[in-house]
Design an enzyme around this catalytic site. Structure first.
Site, short mmCIF file in Angstrom:
data_model
loop_
_atom_site.label_atom_id
_atom_site.label_comp_id
_atom_site.label_asym_id
_atom_site.label_seq_id
_atom_site.Cartn_x
_atom_site.Cartn_y
_atom_site.Cartn_z
N GLY A 47 -5.18 5.90 -0.07
CA GLY A 47 -6.55 5.96 0.41
C GLY A 47 -7.45 5.01 -0.35
N TYR A 68 0.83 -1.19 0.00
CA TYR A 68 0.00 0.00 0.00
C TYR A 68 0.87 1.26 0.00
CZ TYR A 68 -2.71 3.90 1.70
OH TYR A 68 -3.26 5.14 1.84
#
Length: 513
Positions: free
Chosen positions: A67, A60
């Protein structure tokens, strides 16, 4: 810069609130832990990330968007550009800029978090962030724009950008382009590696830095409010038996007992006392230990919440280089700081309310046991045109009302943001800013009430039946007289109130701790 004991070391050793305060006030040198084993541990995290990139692993914020865009894969040829995009699109902060003290506290909090070695950043990033503190290169950070999860993204983007030679900094008292300051210091701006912008921004450093400052101010305010109360007991000829040790043994909240003990010491309660005007004083005197004691008893758990957050890794994801794992979580959520600051502002506003009530007694001839109206020191032939502390009491009422209004908890006003990815957020930074504002207002109340209490003590000393002040209060009265002469003929008191606020900010008077 005034040296504060020994250098503050960033690394594996935990920091205390006092360390952050010393750095924020430029009272301590700093150093970065530099032993080979530690540097190797930090480097290992960045190396592990690089190895995952070589294997095209999914991480990520490194190989994905941010987000709600975490499902969007970023091709390897764009991975290097992603950190700059992160701090660039978050460059939308508004409001006032954080002052120098707060900015240093923010830098210290972020550096300490990254020093845990589980954020996947290089040693070089830690060194440059430390160099910003050491050389007092202060990013210009707007204070508004954070919801407190996914961390203080927008304000911290100004840290990431200035480390990269972009945006503006304050340096040697001047607002400068970050790139120019880098050149002046002989530094190459950093090109942030994958995960480094996210590690800098996705954390709780702004709310935590502000919380450290708020805690220190509240701690001193507690002691000052106790001293002011003692002066007002003298000025109002109160009953010192309200603070008897045996009385507080019957309700033994430790902080409440501590405040009562401070009052006994200030009032030399074991010495003979004057005849009493009242068997029981009004609550703002009699119950002062009970009001102030709640703040005193809360400081320990407030410290615990703040210092655990300060000494935590609070970004996402966590990089476990030893076990070669990437742990996706939510440590950027500032719930503990949010609750601590929402609680602190209520505790502090109650101090404002207490002191405001004491001042109302001081200026009112119905309740001040023979002091002149509005504490005016004017002689009888000029009393009708002099109004002493009348307007100061009005101002104090206004400041108190505003402090009380600002106690609305921020943490319950969570908003859903980021296309409902950040659908429950802490509002910790707003809570911390609120707490600072309530402290500012309450310090104004304290300054006004301190000057009025000192005037009341002076007026009481003019009476033929006046008694000698207890030692601690006599020393304080003499100290105050150096800056704040008695108000005999009306004068504008703004300058003296501002000087008193400066003295409070400097923690000028030695009090109880």
């Amino acid at each position: 810069m005034t040296t504060h004991l020994e250098p503050v070391t960033f690394g594996e050793r935990p920091l205390r609130i006092e360390d952050v305060l010393a750095l924020a006030n430029r009272q301590a040198p700093t150093q970065l832990q530099n032993d080979a084993a530690y540097r190797q541990r930090i480097a290992k995290g960045a190396q592990f990330l690089d190895s995952l990139l070589d294997k095209e692993g999914v991480i990520y914020g490194v190989t994905t968007g941010y987000g709600d865009s975490c499902v969007v894969a970023v091709p390897l040829q764009h991975v290097e550009a992603l950190p700059r995009h992160l701090y660039t699109f978050h460059g939308c902060g508004l409001g006032k800029l954080l002052d120098a003290q707060a900015t240093r506290a923010v830098l210290a909090a972020r550096l300490q978090s990254l020093c845990h070695g589980v954020s996947g950043v290089r040693v070089e990033l830690l060194e440059r962030l430390h160099a910003f503190l050491e050389h007092d290169v202060l990013p210009l950070i707007p204070e508004e724009g954070s919801v407190g999860a996914s961390g203080d993204l927008t304000p911290l983007s100004y840290v990431a950008a200035t480390l990269s030679g972009e945006r503006e900094v304050m340096f040697r008292g001047e607002r400068r382009e970050a790139a120019d300051v880098h050149r002046e210091l002989g530094w190459e701006p950093l090109v942030l590696r994958p995960k480094e912008a996210l590690a800098l921004m996705n954390g709780t450093a702004v709310m935590t830095g502000l919380a450290c400052l708020a805690f220190a101010r509240a701690d001193y305010l507690l002691q000052l409010a106790t001293r002011i109360t003692a002066l007002n007991v003298v000025a109002l000829q109160g009953n010192p038996e309200h603070f008897d040790e045996r009385l507080f043994a019957a309700k033994p909240h430790p902080g409440q007992m501590q405040v009562a003990a401070w009052l006994r010491k200030d009032l030399a309660i074991d010495a003979p006392t004057a005849p009493l005007h009242r068997l029981q004083d009004r609550y703002s005197l009699r119950c002062a230990p009970h009001v102030l004691g709640v703040l005193a008893d809360s400081l320990n758990w407030l410290r615990s919440f703040i210092e655990i957050e300060l000494n935590s890794a609070n970004d996402n994801p966590i990089i476990d280089a030893e076990e070669e794992r990437v742990l996706h979580g939510g440590h950027f959520y500032g719930g503990h700081i949010a609750f601590a600051m929402d609680s602190l502002k209520t505790l502090v506003a109650n101090v404002a309310d207490l002191l405001d009530r004491q001042l109302a007694l001081l200026v009112d001839v119905r309740y001040n046991h023979g002091l002149p109206s509005n504490l005016s020191g004017a002689p009888a032939d000029r009393a009708m045109i002099n109004h002493g502390f009348k307007a100061v009491q009005i101002g104090t009422s206004a400041w108190t009302a505003e402090a009380l209004k600002n106690t609305m908890p921020a943490s319950v006003f969570s908003r859903s943001t980021e296309c409902h990815n950040q659908d429950k957020v802490s509002m910790g930074t707003i809570a911390a800013r609120d707490a600072i504002r309530v402290l500012e207002l309450t310090e104004q109340v304290a300054a006004a009430t301190l000057l009025a209490a000192n005037q009341g003590v002076w007026l009481r000393a003019q009476a033929s039946d006046s008694r000698e002040l207890p030692p601690a209060l006599a020393e304080m009265h003499i100290e105050l007289a150096k800056d704040f002469p008695p108000v005999i003929e009306d004068r504008a008191l703004e300058g003296e109130l501002r000087l008193c606020l400066k003295r409070i900010a400097e923690q000028h008077w030695r009090l109880h701790a």
